[in-house]
Structures are given as structure tokens and as C-alpha cells.
Write a protein that holds these residues in place. Sequence first.
Motif, mmCIF file in Angstrom:
data_model
loop_
_atom_site.group_PDB
_atom_site.id
_atom_site.type_symbol
_atom_site.label_atom_id
_atom_site.label_comp_id
_atom_site.label_asym_id
_atom_site.label_seq_id
_atom_site.Cartn_x
_atom_site.Cartn_y
_atom_site.Cartn_z
ATOM 1 N N GLU A 166 0.838 -1.201 0.000
ATOM 2 C CA GLU A 166 0.000 0.000 0.000
ATOM 3 C C GLU A 166 0.870 1.248 0.000
ATOM 4 N N THR A 167 0.208 2.376 -0.153
ATOM 5 C CA THR A 167 0.941 3.632 0.034
ATOM 6 C C THR A 167 0.568 4.192 1.408
ATOM 7 N N ASP A 168 1.437 5.055 1.886
ATOM 8 C CA ASP A 168 1.222 5.718 3.167
ATOM 9 C C ASP A 168 -0.161 6.377 3.197
ATOM 10 N N ALA A 169 -0.567 6.943 2.062
ATOM 11 C CA ALA A 169 -1.834 7.667 2.009
ATOM 12 C C ALA A 169 -3.024 6.767 2.330
ATOM 13 N N TYR A 170 -3.031 5.559 1.776
ATOM 14 C CA TYR A 170 -4.174 4.673 2.020
ATOM 15 C C TYR A 170 -4.100 3.989 3.376
ATOM 16 N N ASN A 171 -2.869 3.608 3.781
ATOM 17 C CA ASN A 171 -2.745 2.896 5.056
ATOM 18 C C ASN A 171 -2.971 3.852 6.240
ATOM 19 N N PHE A 172 -2.567 5.137 6.045
ATOM 20 C CA PHE A 172 -2.630 6.089 7.166
ATOM 21 C C PHE A 172 -3.357 7.392 6.825
ATOM 22 N N GLY A 173 -2.815 8.130 5.849
ATOM 23 C CA GLY A 173 -3.270 9.517 5.613
ATOM 24 C C GLY A 173 -4.775 9.670 5.453
ATOM 25 N N LYS A 174 -5.352 8.944 4.488
ATOM 26 C CA LYS A 174 -6.784 9.083 4.239
ATOM 27 C C LYS A 174 -7.621 8.458 5.352
ATOM 28 N N LEU A 175 -6.969 7.674 6.202
ATOM 29 C CA LEU A 175 -7.677 7.109 7.353
ATOM 30 C C LEU A 175 -7.518 8.023 8.572
ATOM 31 N N ASN A 176 -7.111 9.280 8.286
ATOM 32 C CA ASN A 176 -7.105 10.306 9.321
ATOM 33 C C ASN A 176 -6.005 10.144 10.364
ATOM 34 N N PHE A 177 -4.912 9.462 9.950
ATOM 35 C CA PHE A 177 -3.733 9.484 10.824
ATOM 36 C C PHE A 177 -2.923 10.722 10.403
ATOM 37 N N PRO A 178 -2.811 11.763 11.230
ATOM 38 C CA PRO A 178 -1.956 12.893 10.827
ATOM 39 C C PRO A 178 -0.493 12.423 10.743
ATOM 40 N N PRO A 179 0.346 13.126 9.944
ATOM 41 C CA PRO A 179 1.700 12.630 9.664
ATOM 42 C C PRO A 179 2.502 12.172 10.872
ATOM 43 N N ASP A 180 2.585 12.900 11.925
ATOM 44 C CA ASP A 180 3.442 12.448 13.021
ATOM 45 C C ASP A 180 2.665 12.022 14.253
ATOM 46 N N HIS A 181 1.427 11.600 14.009
ATOM 47 C CA HIS A 181 0.558 11.269 15.136
ATOM 48 C C HIS A 181 0.995 9.982 15.832
ATOM 49 N N PRO A 182 0.961 9.952 17.164
ATOM 50 C CA PRO A 182 1.405 8.746 17.888
ATOM 51 C C PRO A 182 0.571 7.501 17.580
ATOM 52 N N ALA A 183 -0.612 7.658 16.994
ATOM 53 C CA ALA A 183 -1.411 6.468 16.651
ATOM 54 C C ALA A 183 -0.654 5.579 15.680
ATOM 55 N N ARG A 184 0.279 6.173 14.919
ATOM 56 C CA ARG A 184 1.074 5.353 13.991
ATOM 57 C C ARG A 184 2.021 4.416 14.736
ATOM 58 N N ASP A 185 2.329 4.780 15.963
ATOM 59 C CA ASP A 185 3.279 3.954 16.725
ATOM 60 C C ASP A 185 2.761 2.538 16.949
ATOM 61 N N ALA A 186 1.441 2.403 16.998
ATOM 62 C CA ALA A 186 0.866 1.072 17.230
ATOM 63 C C ALA A 186 1.055 0.177 16.002
ATOM 64 N N HIS A 187 1.373 0.786 14.881
ATOM 65 C CA HIS A 187 1.558 0.017 13.646
ATOM 66 C C HIS A 187 3.041 0.003 13.296
ATOM 67 N N ASP A 188 3.759 -1.012 13.738
ATOM 68 C CA ASP A 188 5.191 -1.099 13.438
ATOM 69 C C ASP A 188 5.335 -1.477 11.971
ATOM 70 N N THR A 189 5.596 -0.481 11.169
ATOM 71 C CA THR A 189 5.405 -0.630 9.732
ATOM 72 C C THR A 189 6.663 -1.070 8.989
ATOM 73 N N TYR A 190 6.461 -2.019 8.060
ATOM 74 C CA TYR A 190 7.529 -2.373 7.117
ATOM 75 C C TYR A 190 7.396 -1.443 5.925
ATOM 76 N N PHE A 191 8.431 -0.637 5.696
ATOM 77 C CA PHE A 191 8.417 0.230 4.513
ATOM 78 C C PHE A 191 9.132 -0.480 3.374
ATOM 79 N N VAL A 192 8.641 -0.264 2.187
ATOM 80 C CA VAL A 192 9.284 -0.851 1.006
ATOM 81 C C VAL A 192 10.205 0.229 0.449
ATOM 82 N N ALA A 193 11.518 -0.089 0.314
ATOM 83 C CA ALA A 193 12.484 0.928 -0.102
ATOM 84 C C ALA A 193 12.104 1.500 -1.455
ATOM 85 N N PRO A 194 12.181 2.828 -1.632
ATOM 86 C CA PRO A 194 11.876 3.423 -2.928
ATOM 87 C C PRO A 194 12.826 2.873 -3.978
ATOM 88 N N ARG A 195 12.370 2.821 -5.211
ATOM 89 C CA ARG A 195 13.172 2.266 -6.296
ATOM 90 C C ARG A 195 14.543 2.968 -6.358
#
Length: 391
Positions: A166-195
Amino acid sequence: MAQPLVASIDSGWSRTDPSSSLPDWTARLDEIATLDAEVRDAAIGFGAALAGATDLGTLGEIHTAALGRERGALTLALAEVPALPLEQRKTRGRALNLAKKLLTDLAAARRESLGRAAEAQRATDVTIPGRKPWIGRRHPLARIYDELLDLFHGLGYSVYTSPEVETDAYNFGKLNFPPDHPARDAHDTYFVAPRGAASGSGAVSDVLLRTHTSPGWVRAMEERKPPLRLVFPGRVYRAEQVDASHMDQFHQIDGLYVDRNVSMADLKSTLDTFARSIYGASVWTRLIPIHFPFVEPGAQMDVSCVICDGRGIIAEGNSTRRCSVCKGSGWLEVLGAGMVHPNVFRAVGYDPEEVTGFAFGMGIERIAMLRHHIPEIRLFLENDLRFLNQF
Ligand code: DAH
């Protein structure tokens, strides 16, 4: 005179007592013995070899050596009989004819029993125990999954599948997680390295493995107009410290219902229906307020503990012990839920003044673990047949 009768007996032939193949062997041999000692010896020699033959080829070879029309030892000896002195002609002739008949009968008996043995080997032995075909079975998670889809299908929901990457926007942004909001901390996220980015370069990726199945709602709402009644099952990923109850990949199912005038009461009755169907008709439920950025109000639903029936303690002999599954509380947290946040509706282009909706989401492994008293989440992925064969 020609060579002795026994000369054509091959010493390489294996030998057996002929009486087991021909019951009157001894009596008939005795009669020959009274007539001619050499014919008796030849009968014993060829007879033992015929009885000892273990295949039809060898049997035929011995039969030819003794009785063959042109070069058989007895055939040749018989041809010489007319040239013998008169008194010898009678006994020798009779002895040879008796021996010929005796060996012919023996060869026939032997041929029949070898033939029968060969046939028995070729035939199907219906007494051999059958080979059991290997029968596969559904994985315990797949069964829960089917059960959930059945239940929600019955409540009017259809399945919507969305990407695991997914993209950050669908997993978080559009679901109303503000960029640095602590609610993201509950989701220990695997990021896919940019090309093209070297690992460890510190480049921040926009692409990730989804941490929950909730991004599916955003995709569904962007694609379709209300009303919506959908479930979003699938695999999710979190960079968890792996232990008996945490894996870095597991499964969730979210549900979403959007229409005019959807209320919290609708949510509650849907969740109660779910809880009774999946955890048992006698469980009771409670909703506790809790924060999730994408719902307002947000709730956690608990069901009474299915291990201790909500008592928090388990009787053991004369005493009791604390229930380890609910940690003595009598309650199990089973899902998150709430009324869809107006910001999520805005992000997908729905008017929050016009539509309302509820959503819920839960882990599928947890349901299977409680259902089957499975203490170890890693078992679901290990493909160990000793575990899987129990379901
Ligand atoms: N997506 C949340 C999680 O993974 C769970 C959840 C909470 C889903 C509330 C919902 C919901 O749909 O309404 O932690």
C-alpha cells in the motif's frame, strides 16, 4: 553300447524329492528298480531335477534332456532296445517305458504347480491391506475465514480485496492518521524501499506493507457510491517482535457499512450477532470507548472469556486458579470498531452531512486460537502436519 543313461543329467540342476509333486512316486520307482538298476538311477536323477525346477524354462530343459524326441536320454535308450539280447530286451524295454511314463507325469505335475504359482503372483491379492490415499484438509485459518465470510454474507456484506503493498496515504493519511501522530506507533510498519534507494540510505518511503485491512475501505469508497456493505479480509504485516502471540504477518477482516442514518445501534447489533455466531450463543459483549483515528466514537468490543466463561478463575480440584487467557479479567478484547470519522468521508469525497457508517476490524488468528485453545501463533505458518492434522 551308447553312453550310460545318467550321463545327460546336468549336475547344475537343483534337486528335490519328487514324492511331494507326485504321491505315488516311490511305488512306481520301486517297480522300475526290480527291472533295471540303470533305468532306476536315471529316473531318480531326472526325477529329482524335475521336482527341483523352479521355473518353466528349466523344467522344459530337463524334460528335453530326458524325454526329447530326438536327443532325450530315455528316447535314445529305447531305440537301442531291439538290438539287446532277448531276456534283457523285455525287462529293459518295460523299465524304460515305465520310467518315461513316470517322468512325463512328474513333469506335468510340476508344470501345473509352477504355472499356478506364477498366476498367483500376477493376480490381485484382495487380502493385502489397501494403500490409503492422502487426504488434505483445510487450514484452521481458512476454516475460520470461510465461517466469517459465510456469516457476513448472510448479513448482506460482499468481499472487497485490496493490495497488500500500500501507500502511506491509504494505510494512514486518508484514514485520518496525521503525519506524526502517535497512533502510527501502534503500527510497526515495514516500509518498502523506494526504487533505486540503497538500503540504509535513510530515504523515507511512501510505499509499505499494509499494517491493517482498513485501507480497503478507502479504496472501496473512492471507487463506489454509497450505500456500501463490504468486508475486507486479508493478510497484514507488522514489524513485531515475534513471540507466542505476535507474528510479523497475520490476517484481519474489516467490515464497513455506509448509508444514510446508520447508527451506533446498528453497529452494536451487528457485532452482537457476530460474537454469538463465532464465539458461542452464550457469550455476552461490552463496548469500551477507545481511540482509532478513523472512527469517532471508537470502541473496543470485548466478549466474555470463552475459557473461564467470564469468571476470570478456573476451578482446579478444591482450589481455583486465575484464567491465563483473560488474565483473570473475565473479558477478551476481540475487535476494534466505531462510526466512520467525518474526515475519512471527506478524504474519499463522501459528504459526512449526508451519510454515516460504521466499521469494525479484527484478527483472524485470534479467533482460531481461542476456538481451538492454540497457545502459539507461529504454528499457523509452520506447516507442521502434526499440528494441521488435528483440524
Ligand atoms: N484497523 C485497526 C487495527 O488494525 C482495527 C480497527 C479498529 C478496524 C476500528 C476498524 C475499526 O474497522 O473501526 O488496529
